[in-house]
Every structure is written in structure tokens, then in C-alpha cells.
Design a protein around this motif. Structure first.
Motif, mmCIF file in Angstrom:
data_model
loop_
_atom_site.group_PDB
_atom_site.id
_atom_site.type_symbol
_atom_site.label_atom_id
_atom_site.label_comp_id
_atom_site.label_asym_id
_atom_site.label_seq_id
_atom_site.Cartn_x
_atom_site.Cartn_y
_atom_site.Cartn_z
ATOM 1 N N PRO A 1 27.854 12.533 -11.714
ATOM 2 C CA PRO A 1 27.523 13.960 -11.616
ATOM 3 C C PRO A 1 26.147 14.257 -12.195
ATOM 4 C CG PRO A 1 29.076 13.580 -13.416
ATOM 5 C CD PRO A 1 28.932 12.272 -12.690
ATOM 6 N N LYS A 2 25.406 15.122 -11.497
ATOM 7 C CA LYS A 2 24.097 15.513 -11.993
ATOM 8 C C LYS A 2 24.270 16.539 -13.105
ATOM 9 C CE LYS A 2 19.647 17.367 -10.526
ATOM 10 N NZ LYS A 2 18.833 17.850 -9.391
ATOM 11 N N PHE B 1 23.081 19.640 -15.135
ATOM 12 C CA PHE B 1 22.217 20.794 -14.961
ATOM 13 C C PHE B 1 21.981 21.469 -16.311
ATOM 14 C CE2 PHE B 1 24.700 20.462 -10.971
ATOM 15 C CZ PHE B 1 23.659 20.171 -10.119
ATOM 16 N N GLU C 1 22.054 24.117 -19.084
ATOM 17 C CA GLU C 1 23.069 25.107 -19.443
ATOM 18 C C GLU C 1 22.454 26.322 -20.119
ATOM 19 O OE1 GLU C 1 25.996 23.177 -21.815
ATOM 20 O OE2 GLU C 1 26.701 21.892 -20.182
ATOM 21 N N ILE D 1 18.701 23.244 -12.020
ATOM 22 C CA ILE D 1 19.822 24.174 -12.062
ATOM 23 C C ILE D 1 20.743 23.908 -10.872
ATOM 24 C CG2 ILE D 1 18.616 25.961 -13.370
ATOM 25 C CD1 ILE D 1 17.960 27.365 -10.777
ATOM 26 N N ASP D 2 21.973 24.385 -10.971
ATOM 27 C CA ASP D 2 23.000 24.093 -9.981
ATOM 28 C C ASP D 2 22.736 24.858 -8.688
ATOM 29 O OD1 ASP D 2 25.290 23.539 -8.573
ATOM 30 O OD2 ASP D 2 26.675 24.014 -10.206
ATOM 31 N N ASN E 1 24.640 25.274 -6.285
ATOM 32 C CA ASN E 1 25.810 26.038 -5.850
ATOM 33 C C ASN E 1 25.898 27.393 -6.541
ATOM 34 O OD1 ASN E 1 26.959 24.106 -4.030
ATOM 35 N ND2 ASN E 1 27.555 22.887 -5.815
ATOM 36 N N LYS E 2 25.080 27.597 -7.578
ATOM 37 C CA LYS E 2 25.094 28.861 -8.313
ATOM 38 C C LYS E 2 23.798 29.643 -8.127
ATOM 39 C CE LYS E 2 28.165 27.272 -12.038
ATOM 40 N NZ LYS E 2 28.292 27.068 -13.507
#
Length: 257
Positions: A145-146, A148, A150, A200-201, A203-204
């Protein structure tokens, strides 16, 4: 089939090698070419791919076979044949895997050809192991998993405060890059939007245009602008009108659905 080239200026010796190949491994090996001199050997190796195995006499009619290696690259195993034993060291420095003294006995020939098959099997096995290792390494990279960011460290007055990623409504560029939090505060930060986007993610957060990266939770609504294009309304409010490209409009609709 395993391709073999025989470089031998004595027809009796060449025929003897071919006969032994047919006797012990006719179903696995094909004699691709028989050559009896250096000039023809140079031409053949320069114009053709290396075979899988070479039987090579050291003393040819027009000189020493080692002259061949000065002009062409040969990267396959070679079984050298000769009536003399003083060339062994030089032979093994030029891809030699065995050194057969003439007259070649069936026992010596059989041992040499079995050595070739053993080397070939081990090489194939090592290649398979390396391929498996590379596949496992690739899968591990995909599965890993990458991580990101926080939080971002922002400055407000004389204070530095860690701002959680979930508290950020969007990043925007106005000469420099700013963060706007959900409570409406603006914080200048170092770095480009591209560098922020990479950590940063996705998906967000969505890069909606060259100037803004938006937290999808800050999207109040999407509205029709032109066929296939949308405008986006943010909360807290962003001063400029944000028009999405057709590609970005489609992507954002799928992401939010």
C-alpha cells in the motif's frame, strides 16, 4: 531443437562428431552448419545468430580458431577439439566447457555432451528462478500500500500547527499555494500542486484544474455548464468559477457515484 555448429577442417573428424550427435541425441540436436576454415566461420558467425553449442577444432587449415574471437562475439558454450593439449587454458577462457583430444572416443564425447545438457538445464533453472523472483517482486510492489500524507504543517501567525488531511477542503494556487480548511482558514505552504498531488490519496482528492485540488467532501454540487461539461461548487466557497473538462467531469461523476 538445439542448434549445433561444427567448425572442423578434417572431414573425418567432422563426420565423426556428427555421427556421435546423431547416435546420442538426434531427437534433441540439429547440426545447423559445418565449417572448415576461419574465413567462412567469420562470415557465418557475423551473419547468423549464435547456435546453442559449437564443436570447434583449434588448429584449422588457415590458422588458429582463436583468431575468430578477435572479430566476432560468440556467447554460446563451445566444446573444443584438438590433437594437442597445450591450448586447454586458452580454450576455457573462450566459452569452453570441455576439451576433447583427438581421436575423440565415444566415452569422452558422451561425457562432454552430457556436461553441456547439465549446464543448459542449470542455466534454464536459474533463469526460471530469476523470473519467478522478478514476478514476486513486482507483485509485492503492487500489493504494497502507498503511504499518503496524513497532515500538513501550516503556519498561522507565529505558530506552526499540524493540519489533518481530513480537515483540508482544497489546495489552490494564487501566486503561491494555499490550503483552505473546512473552517475557512487559509494557510500558505511551500511546494507545488503537482508535488502535493503525488503524496495525497487520489480517492479523496481530485485535481480539478491547474489551480485547484479538491477534497471530494468539499464538493457541494455539480451543475451543467455545456454538453458533457460541469461546473463545481465548493464549500467553503472558492472565488473563481471551476469548469471541468469533459474527461474530468466524467471521472468525478464516477468517483462520487
Amino acid at each position: 531443437m538445439i542448434k549445433v555448429t561444427v567448425v572442423e577442417d578434417e572431414s573425418v573428424s567432422s563426420n565423426h562428431i556428427v555421427n556421435l550427435l546423431n547416435k546420442y541425441c538426434s531427437e534433441e540436436i540439429i547440426v545447423e552448419k559445418e565449417i572448415d576454415n576461419i574465413l567462412d566461420a567469420l562470415k557465418w558467425f557475423a551473419e547468423n545468430d549464435n547456435p546453442d553449442l559449437i564443436f570447434m577444432d583449434i588448429q584449422l587449415s588457415d590458422g588458429s580458431c582463436f583468431e575468430i574471437f578477435n572479430y566476432v562475439d560468440i556467447n554460446c558454450p563451445i566444446i573444443f577439439t584438438t590433437a594437442y593439449d597445450e591450448y586447454a587454458i586458452k580454450a576455457f577462457k573462450n566459452n569452453g566447457i570441455d576439451y576433447l583430444l583427438k581421436p575423440i572416443t565415444e566415452k569422452d564425447f558422451y561425457q562432454a555432451i552430457m556436461k553441456f545438457f547439465k549446464i543448459r538445464r542449470e542455466k534454464s533453472f536459474r533463469q526460471e528462478v530469476n523470473e519467478v523472483k522478478e514476478k514476486v517482486k513486482s507483485l509485492e510492489q503492487v500489493a504494497k500500500p502507498k503511504l499518503f500524507k496524513e497532515r500538513f504543517l501550516v503556519k498561522l501567525g507565529n505558530k506552526y500547527t499540524p493540519l489533518k488531511i481530513d480537515d483540508i477542503a482544497y489546495f489552490y494556487k494564487d501566486d503561491i499555494v494555499f490550503i483552505r480548511s473546512f473552517n475557512g482558514n487559509n494557510y500558505p505552504i511551500n511546494g507545488s500542486l503537482s508535488s502535493i498531488e503525488s503524496c495525497i490519496d487520489a480517492n479523496k482528492f481530485v485535481r480539478v484544474n491547474r489551480k485547484v485540488i479538491v477534497n471530494i467532501n468539499a464538493i457541494e454540487y455539480l451543475a451543467q455548464y455545456k454538453p458533457g461539461q460541469l461546473v463545481i461548487k465548493l464549500n467553503p466557497r472558492f472565488e473563481d468559477v471551476i469548469v471541468l473538462s469533459q474527461e474530468k467531469s466524467s471521472y468525478l461523476k464516477n468517483l462520487l457515484n
